[in-house]
Design an enzyme around this catalytic site. Structure first.
Site, PDB file in Angstrom:
ATOM      1  N   GLU A  63      -6.287   6.946  -0.841  1.00  8.43           N
ATOM      2  CA  GLU A  63      -6.165   5.734  -0.022  1.00  8.43           C
ATOM      3  C   GLU A  63      -6.709   4.528  -0.779  1.00  8.43           C
ATOM      4  O   GLU A  63      -6.159   3.427  -0.710  1.00  8.43           O
ATOM      5  CB  GLU A  63      -6.895   5.911   1.309  1.00  8.43           C
ATOM      6  CG  GLU A  63      -6.272   6.923   2.241  1.00  8.43           C
ATOM      7  CD  GLU A  63      -4.815   6.643   2.559  1.00  8.43           C
ATOM      8  OE1 GLU A  63      -4.410   5.461   2.571  1.00  8.43           O
ATOM      9  OE2 GLU A  63      -4.063   7.604   2.786  1.00  8.43           O
TER      10      GLU A  63
ATOM     11  N   HIS B 191       0.844  -1.207   0.000  1.00  8.76           N
ATOM     12  CA  HIS B 191       0.000   0.000   0.000  1.00  8.76           C
ATOM     13  C   HIS B 191       0.878   1.256   0.000  1.00  8.76           C
ATOM     14  O   HIS B 191       0.673   2.170  -0.817  1.00  8.76           O
ATOM     15  CB  HIS B 191      -0.912  -0.040   1.240  1.00  8.76           C
ATOM     16  CG  HIS B 191      -1.658   1.223   1.526  1.00  8.76           C
ATOM     17  ND1 HIS B 191      -3.024   1.316   1.420  1.00  8.76           N
ATOM     18  CD2 HIS B 191      -1.247   2.447   1.940  1.00  8.76           C
ATOM     19  CE1 HIS B 191      -3.416   2.538   1.749  1.00  8.76           C
ATOM     20  NE2 HIS B 191      -2.353   3.244   2.071  1.00  8.76           N
ATOM     21  N   GLU B 192       1.841   1.306   0.932  1.00 10.82           N
ATOM     22  CA  GLU B 192       2.686   2.503   1.021  1.00 10.82           C
ATOM     23  C   GLU B 192       3.571   2.654  -0.212  1.00 10.82           C
ATOM     24  O   GLU B 192       3.823   3.766  -0.667  1.00 10.82           O
ATOM     25  CB  GLU B 192       3.534   2.463   2.296  1.00 10.82           C
ATOM     26  CG  GLU B 192       2.734   2.428   3.601  1.00 10.82           C
ATOM     27  CD  GLU B 192       1.750   3.577   3.757  1.00 10.82           C
ATOM     28  OE1 GLU B 192       1.930   4.618   3.096  1.00 10.82           O
ATOM     29  OE2 GLU B 192       0.789   3.437   4.534  1.00 10.82           O
TER      30      GLU B 192
ATOM     31  N   HIS C 184       1.511   4.456  -2.833  1.00  8.97           N
ATOM     32  CA  HIS C 184       1.363   5.914  -2.733  1.00  8.97           C
ATOM     33  C   HIS C 184       2.427   6.651  -3.548  1.00  8.97           C
ATOM     34  O   HIS C 184       2.198   7.774  -4.002  1.00  8.97           O
ATOM     35  CB  HIS C 184       1.457   6.349  -1.270  1.00  8.97           C
ATOM     36  CG  HIS C 184       0.178   6.250  -0.504  1.00  8.97           C
ATOM     37  ND1 HIS C 184      -1.007   6.784  -0.951  1.00  8.97           N
ATOM     38  CD2 HIS C 184      -0.090   5.682   0.703  1.00  8.97           C
ATOM     39  CE1 HIS C 184      -1.960   6.557  -0.049  1.00  8.97           C
ATOM     40  NE2 HIS C 184      -1.437   5.884   0.955  1.00  8.97           N
TER      41      HIS C 184
END
Length: 686
Positions: A492, A435-436, A439
């Site tokens: 997100e 997920h990070e 980003h």
């Protein structure tokens, strides 16, 4: 007690957890500990900023709680003696402790996860008895009389949610008389004169607008909007707090580890002194160059989740120590980042020109001044910085692993429950990592003030229209300013989709140490956890206001809907009965179809999110996201079941650092309870 009031009661027995950091802190030398101490102090000096940004009326409650539980020497009072003097029952007194601990955990009487007000389970009369029994009785009673209406009032119900003032909701970023049109008019002007509103609040006056800018210095200048309305820029908002922040930043400079840290700290100091976002942006450039420090820290006005307009940011600051063993896994992920990013479902022209390998670290948090501690972070949020220098991805290990005794897992079917309990945290670690990483991907197309473009207008073709681009970010615009209130949740969602799109690859799972059947189980639990989160997200949707109260949960709901719409019975949520014959829900996910049905559906959705974001196509992007996150009537009816089964959120008790008479820095940790939380704040003195 009315049904409406019952809805807002504080959690009955919220699980309190220690944010354990001592073994990692003790591995530092005293210079590193001193650096960590001053940066922790700098972060926590912003506590009152966070409270005021959420609810300007809540600072009095904060002071009240500290007064009730302090003795005349400024230490934690004798809790048992206070309960006995008050003559309230132990159960009633515990309810007050719970409310106080949860207030401090959220730094407001509005939940950090859900943006909804909560009130004590203790009556006004019993609350006052405890106040009157406190050692600092006179001061506490004065504060109680000022605060009790704000503590207990739940009318009108619209006021119990954070949002736009002209929708009847509450915002610490705006005066109550301001409208959406006012906010947009000021935002348009700020873009024109290139002022970023991250560290601002906006107030409507009889003479025009005041833009309050956080800084220790005072300054004022007046501009005139196109409609002739005066806009006064007033520097010096949160003057007292920003002065203390800047002082602690200065104290950190002599014990910084290298020139990158010193340059970062100097830029922080300049930013917090003058209110300059440009200086803060410069601090982040230096921060990105400081690769792999033993003490990692970041501070400022960072995330825009709670501003309904999506452009103003909350204060936060963290200090953490590196978990070297865990970081090695993430470093392996980083080394192959260009390969993994190349698998994402958009054309090469929509990816950053140079994939800057992010610095990916597993950290153990020492201190985190925020309304709610996340499990992972990808910063900075300045596109101007990240598209050239990349970003840092951070996984917060002691947040992910913190235990929550007695936690239940509704909606997971019996045959999945043991596997889910066993692998939920390891699967979440994979999700946070990917997920990070997500980003830090994806290009935004921009035009600068000279009319120059950062892309070739002839070569970049829109993948959906097969035509040259017709939209992009104009000078002064950012993703947040263009997409407004949905921007945080939209991003997100994009990152969560990237996690689900990349994680089925065997080489990624292997990086985290999972192969064969274990890898398949981790992947299954990861998708199952997303489905459960999407269902549980209904708790954070207000069906009356038709409003989502939490960016991440809105995102997870969107993905769950996409997985259900994928077809072929990949994911279903069914009504059933529990062992006692009460209505409940169960999640059925076909693990054999994750790669063939689930991932392709998520990837298709992800490509749309990225393309609309990249091209500043707010019309199509908003339409897609709002349609996907709309809640149909049958899901609204399921919300009652979700609410009935909701689990209290974990509350983290953080330690404090002190410098003793010999100049040695020591870390004091507190018990995992509301009393431990209260004591930690009394001894923090912010």
């Amino acid at each position: 007690m009315s049904t409406a009031t019952f809805r807002y009661l504080a959690d009955l027995k919220a699980p309190f957890s220690i944010l354990e950091a001592k073994p990692f802190f003790n591995s530092l030398d005293n210079i590193q500990k001193t650096y960590a101490h001053h940066m922790s102090r700098a972060a926590f000096e912003g506590t009152r900023i966070i409270i005021t940004q959420t609810n300007p009326r809540a600072e009095t409650i904060y002071d009240l709680i500290l007064k009730i539980f302090s003795n005349k020497q400024g230490q934690l009072t004798d809790i048992q003696a206070l309960q006995q003097r008050s003559e309230v029952s132990p159960e009633t007194f515990e309810d007050l402790l719970q409310y106080s601990g949860q207030f401090l955990g959220n730094l407001s009487n509005y939940k950090s996860f859900g943006d909804e007000k909560f009130i004590p389970r203790i009556s006004v009369k019993d609350f006052e008895k405890v106040v009157a029994a406190s050692e600092l009785k006179e001061e506490a009673l004065s504060l109680f009389n000022q605060a009790k209406d704000e503590i207990y009032n739940v009318e009108p119900v619209t006021r119990n949610l954070l949002g736009y003032p002209d929708d009847g909701q509450l915002s610490g970023y705006y005066s109550d008389n301001i409208t959406k049109d006012d906010i947009k008019a000021v935002q348009t002007y700020l873009e024109k004169i290139n002022i970023d509103p991250l560290n601002t609040r906006l107030f409507k006056t009889d003479n025009g607008y005041d833009l309050a800018i956080a800084s220790s210095d005072f300054k004022s200048e007046t501009h005139i909007l196109e409609n002739g309305t005066p806009l006064t820029l007033k520097y010096g908002d949160f003057h007292e707090q920003m002065t203390k922040v800047a002082e602690n930043i200065q104290s950190s400079i002599p014990v910084a580890a290298n020139d990158n840290q010193r340059n970062m700290l100097n830029s922080y100091y300049d930013s917090f002194k003058t209110g300059s976002i440009e200086d803060h942006m410069e601090s982040q450039r230096h921060w990105l160059r400081d690769i792999g420090p033993l003490v990692e820290t970041n501070i400022g006005f960072i995330e825009t989740y709670r501003d309904p307009q999506g452009v103003r940011a909350e204060w936060e600051g963290f200090v953490a120590m590196v978990n070297k063993e865990q970081t090695e896994k993430f470093n392996n992920l980083v080394q192959q980042a260009p390969l993994f990013v190349s698998r994402l479902p958009w054309p090469d022209t929509f990816e950053r020109d140079t994939i800057n390998k992010p610095d990916f670290t597993s950290l153990e948090v020492l201190s985190f001044a925020t309304c709610g501690i996340p499990a992972g972070i990808n910063i900075p949020n300045y596109t101007q910085v990240t598209q050239k220098l990349g970003s840092k991805n951070v996984s917060l290990g002691n947040v992910i692993s913190a235990s929550s005794p007695g936690e239940k897992f509704p909606f997971i079917v019996a045959e999945d429950l043991d596997l889910y309990k066993k692998l939920r945290n390891p699967a979440f670690e994979v999700q946070v990592g990917t997920h990070e990483l997500g980003h830090g991907t994806g290009k935004l197309f921009n035009e600068d003030t000279d009319g120059k473009f950062d892309f070739d207008q002839d070569k970049v073709i829109h993948p959906f229209t097969q035509q040259p681009l017709s939209s992009w970010y104009k000078p002064g615009q950012t993703f947040s300013s263009v997409f407004g209130g949905i921007a945080s949740s939209y991003e997100e969602c994009r990152a969560e989709c990237i996690a689900l799109t990349l994680s089925p690859d065997d080489d990624i799972l292997k990086i985290f140490g999972y192969e064969g059947q274990m890898a398949e189980d981790i992947l299954y639990v990861m998708y199952l956890n997303m489905a459960r989160a999407g269902l549980a997200a209904l708790e954070y949707y207000d069906p009356i206001a038709k409003k989502w109260g939490q960016a991440h949960m809105q995102a997870r709901y969107a993905i769950t809907r996409i997985m259900m719409q994928a077809g072929d019975n990949f994911l279903s949520i069914n009504k059933t009965k529990d062992d006692e014959g009460i209505d409940t829900l169960e999640i059925r996910l076909d693990r054999s179809k994750i790669r063939s049905i689930g991932r392709p559906a998520v990837a298709t959705f992800l490509e749309k999110l990225q393309v609309y974001k990249a091209t500043a196509d707010v019309e199509n992007g908003s339409k897609l996201y709002l349609e996907t996150t709309s809640v149909p009537d049958d899901w609204v009816s399921m919300r009652d079941t979700v609410i009935r089964n909701k689990q209290p959120r974990k509350v983290f008790v953080q330690g404090n650092t002190f410098i003793d008479d010999d100049g040695q820095v020591i870390l004091k940790e507190y018990e995992a309870s509301p009393i431990g939380m209260i004591q930690s704040y009394i001894e923090r003195l912010v």
